[in-house]
Motif scaffolding. Structure first.
Motif, PDB file in Angstrom:
ATOM      1  N   TRP A 162      19.525  -9.236   7.064  1.00 55.16           N
ATOM      2  CA  TRP A 162      19.402  -7.864   6.646  1.00 55.16           C
ATOM      3  C   TRP A 162      18.309  -7.780   5.583  1.00 55.16           C
ATOM      4  CZ3 TRP A 162      23.555  -4.902   3.471  1.00 55.16           C
ATOM      5  CH2 TRP A 162      23.243  -3.550   3.480  1.00 55.16           C
ATOM      6  N   GLN A 163      17.126  -7.351   6.027  1.00 53.49           N
ATOM      7  CA  GLN A 163      15.951  -7.408   5.156  1.00 53.49           C
ATOM      8  C   GLN A 163      16.124  -6.556   3.899  1.00 53.49           C
ATOM      9  OE1 GLN A 163      13.451  -9.401   5.578  1.00 53.49           O
ATOM     10  NE2 GLN A 163      13.945 -10.126   7.632  1.00 53.49           N
ATOM     11  N   ALA A 164      16.789  -5.411   4.039  1.00 51.72           N
ATOM     12  CA  ALA A 164      16.928  -4.518   2.890  1.00 51.72           C
ATOM     13  C   ALA A 164      17.616  -5.220   1.726  1.00 51.72           C
ATOM     14  CB  ALA A 164      17.708  -3.275   3.289  1.00 51.72           C
ATOM     15  N   ALA A 165      18.633  -6.046   2.055  1.00 54.37           N
ATOM     16  CA  ALA A 165      19.343  -6.749   0.986  1.00 54.37           C
ATOM     17  C   ALA A 165      18.477  -7.858   0.406  1.00 54.37           C
ATOM     18  CB  ALA A 165      20.649  -7.323   1.518  1.00 54.37           C
ATOM     19  N   LEU A 166      17.694  -8.507   1.281  1.00 54.09           N
ATOM     20  CA  LEU A 166      16.811  -9.572   0.791  1.00 54.09           C
ATOM     21  C   LEU A 166      15.813  -9.030  -0.224  1.00 54.09           C
ATOM     22  CD1 LEU A 166      15.853 -11.623   3.989  1.00 54.09           C
ATOM     23  CD2 LEU A 166      17.236 -12.378   2.069  1.00 54.09           C
ATOM     24  N   GLY A 167      15.441  -7.752  -0.036  1.00 50.73           N
ATOM     25  CA  GLY A 167      14.407  -7.173  -0.884  1.00 50.73           C
ATOM     26  C   GLY A 167      14.883  -6.742  -2.258  1.00 50.73           C
ATOM     27  N   THR A 171      12.178 -14.365  -7.025  1.00 51.92           N
ATOM     28  CA  THR A 171      11.213 -14.467  -5.937  1.00 51.92           C
ATOM     29  C   THR A 171      10.064 -15.394  -6.313  1.00 51.92           C
ATOM     30  OG1 THR A 171      10.163 -12.486  -6.782  1.00 51.92           O
ATOM     31  CG2 THR A 171      11.698 -12.189  -4.950  1.00 51.92           C
ATOM     32  N   ALA A 172       9.936 -15.670  -7.611  1.00 54.33           N
ATOM     33  CA  ALA A 172       8.829 -16.505  -8.074  1.00 54.33           C
ATOM     34  C   ALA A 172       9.122 -17.982  -7.835  1.00 54.33           C
ATOM     35  CB  ALA A 172       8.590 -16.258  -9.557  1.00 54.33           C
ATOM     36  N   THR A 173       8.073 -18.785  -7.847  1.00 57.36           N
ATOM     37  CA  THR A 173       8.284 -20.233  -7.834  1.00 57.36           C
ATOM     38  C   THR A 173       7.999 -20.766  -9.226  1.00 57.36           C
ATOM     39  OG1 THR A 173       6.026 -20.529  -7.090  1.00 57.36           O
ATOM     40  CG2 THR A 173       7.741 -20.604  -5.403  1.00 57.36           C
ATOM     41  N   ILE A 174       8.726 -21.800  -9.582  1.00 59.17           N
ATOM     42  CA  ILE A 174       8.648 -22.310 -10.946  1.00 59.17           C
ATOM     43  C   ILE A 174       8.132 -23.742 -10.920  1.00 59.17           C
ATOM     44  CG2 ILE A 174      10.059 -22.949 -12.942  1.00 59.17           C
ATOM     45  CD1 ILE A 174      11.920 -20.564 -11.907  1.00 59.17           C
ATOM     46  N   GLU A 175       7.186 -24.036 -11.794  1.00 62.33           N
ATOM     47  CA  GLU A 175       6.650 -25.395 -11.909  1.00 62.33           C
ATOM     48  C   GLU A 175       7.691 -26.288 -12.561  1.00 62.33           C
ATOM     49  OE1 GLU A 175       3.472 -26.863 -11.376  1.00 62.33           O
ATOM     50  OE2 GLU A 175       2.938 -25.119 -10.136  1.00 62.33           O
ATOM     51  N   LEU A 176       7.950 -27.421 -11.917  1.00 58.59           N
ATOM     52  CA  LEU A 176       8.926 -28.348 -12.500  1.00 58.59           C
ATOM     53  C   LEU A 176       8.316 -29.735 -12.384  1.00 58.59           C
ATOM     54  CD1 LEU A 176      12.032 -27.724 -13.351  1.00 58.59           C
ATOM     55  CD2 LEU A 176      12.529 -29.182 -11.407  1.00 58.59           C
ATOM     56  N   GLY A 177       7.679 -30.171 -13.482  1.00 59.48           N
ATOM     57  CA  GLY A 177       6.954 -31.441 -13.401  1.00 59.48           C
ATOM     58  C   GLY A 177       5.798 -31.271 -12.433  1.00 59.48           C
ATOM     59  N   GLY A 226      12.755 -19.796  -7.790  1.00 51.37           N
ATOM     60  CA  GLY A 226      13.682 -19.300  -8.792  1.00 51.37           C
ATOM     61  C   GLY A 226      15.071 -19.099  -8.218  1.00 51.37           C
ATOM     62  N   LEU A 227      15.107 -18.714  -6.930  1.00 52.95           N
ATOM     63  CA  LEU A 227      16.401 -18.469  -6.282  1.00 52.95           C
ATOM     64  C   LEU A 227      17.239 -19.741  -6.267  1.00 52.95           C
ATOM     65  CD1 LEU A 227      18.143 -16.426  -4.738  1.00 52.95           C
ATOM     66  CD2 LEU A 227      17.131 -17.295  -2.635  1.00 52.95           C
ATOM     67  N   ALA A 228      16.574 -20.894  -5.991  1.00 52.04           N
ATOM     68  CA  ALA A 228      17.319 -22.154  -5.941  1.00 52.04           C
ATOM     69  C   ALA A 228      17.965 -22.437  -7.295  1.00 52.04           C
ATOM     70  CB  ALA A 228      16.390 -23.293  -5.536  1.00 52.04           C
ATOM     71  N   ASP A 247      19.715 -15.254   0.125  1.00 50.13           N
ATOM     72  CA  ASP A 247      19.114 -16.488   0.620  1.00 50.13           C
ATOM     73  C   ASP A 247      18.428 -16.228   1.959  1.00 50.13           C
ATOM     74  OD1 ASP A 247      19.985 -19.768   0.011  1.00 50.13           O
ATOM     75  OD2 ASP A 247      18.790 -19.189   1.759  1.00 50.13           O
ATOM     76  N   PRO A 248      17.135 -16.518   2.041  1.00 48.96           N
ATOM     77  CA  PRO A 248      16.429 -16.220   3.294  1.00 48.96           C
ATOM     78  C   PRO A 248      16.966 -17.020   4.482  1.00 48.96           C
ATOM     79  CG  PRO A 248      15.037 -17.496   1.798  1.00 48.96           C
ATOM     80  CD  PRO A 248      16.242 -17.083   1.015  1.00 48.96           C
ATOM     81  N   VAL A 249      17.581 -18.174   4.226  1.00 50.77           N
ATOM     82  CA  VAL A 249      18.090 -18.988   5.333  1.00 50.77           C
ATOM     83  C   VAL A 249      19.383 -18.391   5.897  1.00 50.77           C
ATOM     84  CG1 VAL A 249      18.860 -21.281   6.015  1.00 50.77           C
ATOM     85  CG2 VAL A 249      17.045 -21.028   4.326  1.00 50.77           C
ATOM     86  N   TRP A 250      20.211 -17.825   5.027  1.00 53.51           N
ATOM     87  CA  TRP A 250      21.501 -17.302   5.486  1.00 53.51           C
ATOM     88  C   TRP A 250      21.414 -15.801   5.682  1.00 53.51           C
ATOM     89  CZ3 TRP A 250      25.403 -21.165   5.823  1.00 53.51           C
ATOM     90  CH2 TRP A 250      25.084 -22.381   5.201  1.00 53.51           C
ATOM     91  N   GLY A 251      21.407 -15.041   4.607  1.00 55.57           N
ATOM     92  CA  GLY A 251      21.302 -13.585   4.732  1.00 55.57           C
ATOM     93  C   GLY A 251      22.568 -12.949   5.287  1.00 55.57           C
ATOM     94  N   ALA A 252      22.666 -11.623   5.126  1.00 55.55           N
ATOM     95  CA  ALA A 252      23.852 -10.922   5.622  1.00 55.55           C
ATOM     96  C   ALA A 252      23.704 -10.665   7.108  1.00 55.55           C
ATOM     97  CB  ALA A 252      24.037  -9.610   4.879  1.00 55.55           C
TER      98      ALA A 252
END
Lengths: 354, 469
Positions: free
Chosen positions: A171-176, A183-189, A195-197, A266-271
């Motif tokens: 369900w794209q609306a919920a993903l948005g 939604t950002a990615t974070i530098e880790l080392g 960020g979602l993870a 989660d883009p892999v699961w979603g509603a």
């Protein structure tokens, strides 16, 4: 005879065909890539986030089984309903312009609403449907919850079709409705993680801590643990075990709902309606591997399954052309555990011995 | 299922050997005791011989015992004619709406066989085999992959029935392997390990390029490269010259005097024939001492072991037999549809459908799952989306006047309500029926009827004919 043998042997490459696509040398090469620290850190963080999801979808199930001996086949459907409900609240409350803080606030409100609504639903199911079956063999409880799954899934399908939010699987609306940082990615080392993870890890740790505190630090948790040790003795001490059953079932379904609310982003699961089956099976794997009814076992098993999932996903993406690789490994963990140690990692042999 | 557990306990210790007829010759004394255990059935066929006068020859007795079976077979056999007669009659519209068409009935037959095989192991031994679809899928895939000429040593011209048996044997081997590791466990753990194994197989099949060009959609019968796709005929291989082809697209049509049967009808009869043979074989097994030991295991496994049965071997054998017939059912399914997909053969919800049929029809009764599936398929077709074989939706669209359809009830027109709640959502109603059965009719349809008439219907009918009672 040798002709037959030749016929069989000549068929072997065709049989293996898709399974082995790369020569051994390149596998060794890929192994070198995998063992690089940056890769390992990335896989580890993804593994933790998957573990967080697994512990979320499994802990409600194990609570219910531990106390009541009911293997709840409807657990996945409740997670799915939680995902839709949470998503609905997010979509209704969040407009495109809402800021980060607002979105997080709405999310936590949504979590509370989902928890309340699904606890209520769970309570009704326990009192109305499962309670009459306690004096029957436990297989009837499995059957009943299986029937509840059919009804719930189809009801959700009717409703979602009616409101037109089912045409796509996620369900794209919920993903948005994700807040900015997620939604950002974070530098880790030397590697990047989403960020979602990190949010999923945090959420999972918080849930585990809360359930843990409930079980070990509250009086009611003591009653629950006593009830799962020996419900007759607990009853004799003047505690209404039936009410405890209802409460724990409601709690378990509430946690299932929260897990769904987390999964909606989660883009892999979603509603989606198939989410019910997709979460039910891994949840079973986690509770069985950990030992049915032990919360500690569930946490450890979720860590194992999450890590295996992340590692096999990496191998699938980078070396092995087999879409079902992570899924297959998860079920293999289940089968191997049951063969080697049927009661699970932390299970006691006689728990749930029916 | 162990519905009768508490009632059975008192007479248990005095009746340790399940293979021996009870004191009263195997027949429940009165309705009350039969009510107490609906599964007490038919202890052994020979048990009935005790009170039969010599004036009755064996064949007459055999016929009496099987009147009920014959009636069912005749009704099923006459169904296509009945269906076409009713559809052509003045109540044609209603008949089209209510009655399942012949294609659906064929599906009832082969899936009913699968549900029976599931019930043979789960209903009779009490071990819930939640991954039974793996055998159904094995049979289905074996037939198609062999017909496409991809299997070594199995030419694509192999007769269909030989393929069915070979697929069944493959599933038997698979069942033995799965059973050896699974039967060390019981209850929930057994259900889970069989589920786990079948999901491993499901994922493997879903992504294995060897099986089909697009494994996610599954294989279909195309024949080997450069050769025509084989047709699947039912008939004794190498002996019977009258091989009749089955299949929705490639079936034979037959003219017998005034009767002309289309390809769907021929398929119905041919699939039905195989299912009937399998049913009789399973029934033989259930009524044999072997079947009695299975019931003993279900009722009290420790006691069965204590009196000297190697229960592990019995369970394993039951599992293997069940795997064989599940694969035959899968083969029939693939032969009729000429295609299969991971989701309609290997997926765990396929086992769920068999469970549904068994519970509604009667868990622990052999014929029950067939009736359960009949109900399931009938409701599904009645509420189907397309309504190709009739169904409620096209009927209401055609018969209700425009004004009624446009009526507004609480913000929803009647037409809208119909489309929303009836359009292909049979699962909802089937699920409700299932829950109701689990709660209120644990014995299922057949178990309930048996409890009412005081024993298996075939036995009771035979007794009435003999004038006993």
């Amino acid at each position: 005879m040798s002709a037959t043998l030749l016929a069989v042997l000549s068929a072997v490459p065709a049989l293996l065909g898709e399974l082995v696509t790369l020569p051994l040398v390149s596998y060794i090469d890929t192994l070198g890539q995998f063992l690089r620290p940056s890769t390992l850190v990335g896989v580890f963080v993804r593994g933790l986030s998957k573990s967080a999801i697994y512990v979320m979808i499994a802990s409600g199930l194990t609570l219910v089984f531990g106390l009541m001996g009911v293997l709840n086949f409807a657990h996945g459907s409740l997670t799915m309903i939680g995902a839709y409900l949470g998503g609905l609240i997010m979509v209704l409350a969040v407009t495109g312009a809402s800021g980060t803080v607002q979105r997080f606030a709405v999310f936590f409100v949504a979590v509370l609403v989902v928890f309340g609504a699904l606890s209520a639903l769970g309570g009704v199911v326990e009192v109305g449907l499962i309670r009459p079956l306690y004096d029957r063999p436990p297989i009837y409880q499995i059957l009943l919850t299986f029937g509840v799954t059919l009804v719930l899934d189809e009801l959700v399908r009717i409703v979602t079709l009616f409101y037109g939010i089912q045409p796509i699987s996620e369900w794209q609306a919920a993903l948005g409705t994700k807040p900015e940082p997620l939604t950002a990615t974070i530098e880790l080392g030397s590697t990047t993680v989403s960020g979602l993870a990190l949010f999923e890890i945090l959420f999972g740790v918080l849930t585990v801590a809360a359930v843990w505190a409930f079980l070990t630090r509250t009086r009611y948790g003591l009653v629950v643990r006593a009830g799962s040790e020996d419900s007759e003795m607990t009853e004799a001490l003047g505690i209404d075990v039936r009410r405890v059953f209802t409460t724990v079932f409601a709690l378990g379904t509430g946690i299932a709902g929260i897990a769904g609310a987390l999964l909606m982003w989660d883009p892999v699961w979603g509603a989606s309606v198939p989410l019910a089956a997709e979460t039910l099976l891994p949840a079973f794997v986690v509770v069985i591997v950990g030992g049915l009814g032990t919360f500690r076992g569930t946490v450890v098993a979720a860590l194992i399954v999450g890590m295996v999932d992340a590692v096999t996903t990496w191998w699938f993406v980078n070396a092995v052309e087999f879409t079902g690789l992570p899924e297959m490994f998860i079920f293999l963990i289940l089968v191997v555990t049951l063969i080697v140690r049927p009661q699970g990692l932390f299970g006691v042999a006689e728990v749930g011995g029916h | 299922m162990a519905i009768s557990d508490p009632d059975r306990a008192p007479d248990g210790p005095t009746d340790p050997t399940p293979t021996e007829p009870r004191g009263d010759g195997g027949e429940p004394v009165d309705g009350a005791s039969a009510q107490a255990d609906p599964d007490a059935e038919d202890v052994t066929e020979s048990a009935g011989a005790i009170d039969v006068s010599p004036a009755r020859p064996w064949w007459r007795r055999y016929a009496e015992e099987h009147v009920a079976h014959l009636v069912v077979i005749v009704v099923l056999g006459a169904y296509p004619l009945l269906h076409s007669a009713l559809v052509a009659s003045p109540v044609g519209a209603e008949a089209t709406m209510l009655l399942p068409d012949i294609e659906t009935m064929t599906a009832v037959l082969y899936f009913g066989l699968f549900a029976m095989s599931f019930d043979f192991v789960s209903g009779y031994t009490g071990y819930l085999s939640f991954g039974h679809a793996v055998f159904y899928g094995t049979g289905a895939y074996f037939v198609i992959v062999a017909a496409n000429g991809k299997l070594p040593l199995v030419p694509h011209t192999t007769p269909f029935l030989v393929l069915l048996v070979l697929g069944g044997l493959l599933a038997t081997v698979l069942a033995l392997v799965i059973g050896v590791v699974s039967f060390r466990l019981s209850g929930v753990y057994f259900a889970m390990i069989t589920l786990g194994v079948s999901q491993v197989a499901y994922v493997l099949v879903r992504d294995w390029g060897f099986l089909a060009s697009n494994p996610r959609d599954g294989p279909f019968v195309v024949g080997p490269e450069g050769a025509a796709a084989p047709v699947f005929s039912v008939g004794i291989p190498f002996v019977d010259p009258l091989n009749l082809d089955i299949g929705v697209l490639t079936g034979d049509s037959v003219v017998l005097g005034p009767l002309s049967l289309g390809s769907t009808e021929v398929s119905f009869y041919m699939v039905g024939l195989v299912v009937l043979v399998c049913y009789l074989a399973l029934q033989r097994l259930v009524h044999s001492p072997f079947g009695r030991v299975l019931v003993a295991i279900r009722e009290n496994e420790e006691r069965a072991r204590a009196i000297g049965y190697d229960t592990f071997r019995y369970k394993l054998a039951a599992f293997a037999v069940s795997g064989f017939f599940a694969a035959v059912a899968g083969g029939l399914f693939a032969g009729f549809r000429r295609s299969a997909s991971p989701d309609n053969s290997f997926f765990f919800l396929v086992t769920g459908d068999a469970l549904l049929a068994s519970i509604i029809g009667g868990f622990g009764t052999l014929a029950g799952p067939l009736y359960g599936r009949l109900l399931d398929e009938t409701v599904r077709e009645f509420l189907s989306k397309e309504g190709a074989g009739g169904g409620l939706l096209p009927y209401l669209r055609d018969t209700l006047p425009e004004s009624v359809l446009a009526t507004d009830i609480a913000g929803l027109t009647v037409q809208g309500a119909i489309e929303t709640f009836l359009n292909g959502h049979a699962s909802l109603y089937i699920g409700l029926v299932f829950v109701a059965f689990v709660l209120f009719v644990p014995g299922g349809l057949l178990g309930y009827v048996r409890a009412r008439v005081g024993g298996p219907i075939a036995k009771q009918v035979a007794r009435r004919i003999r004038g006993e009672n």
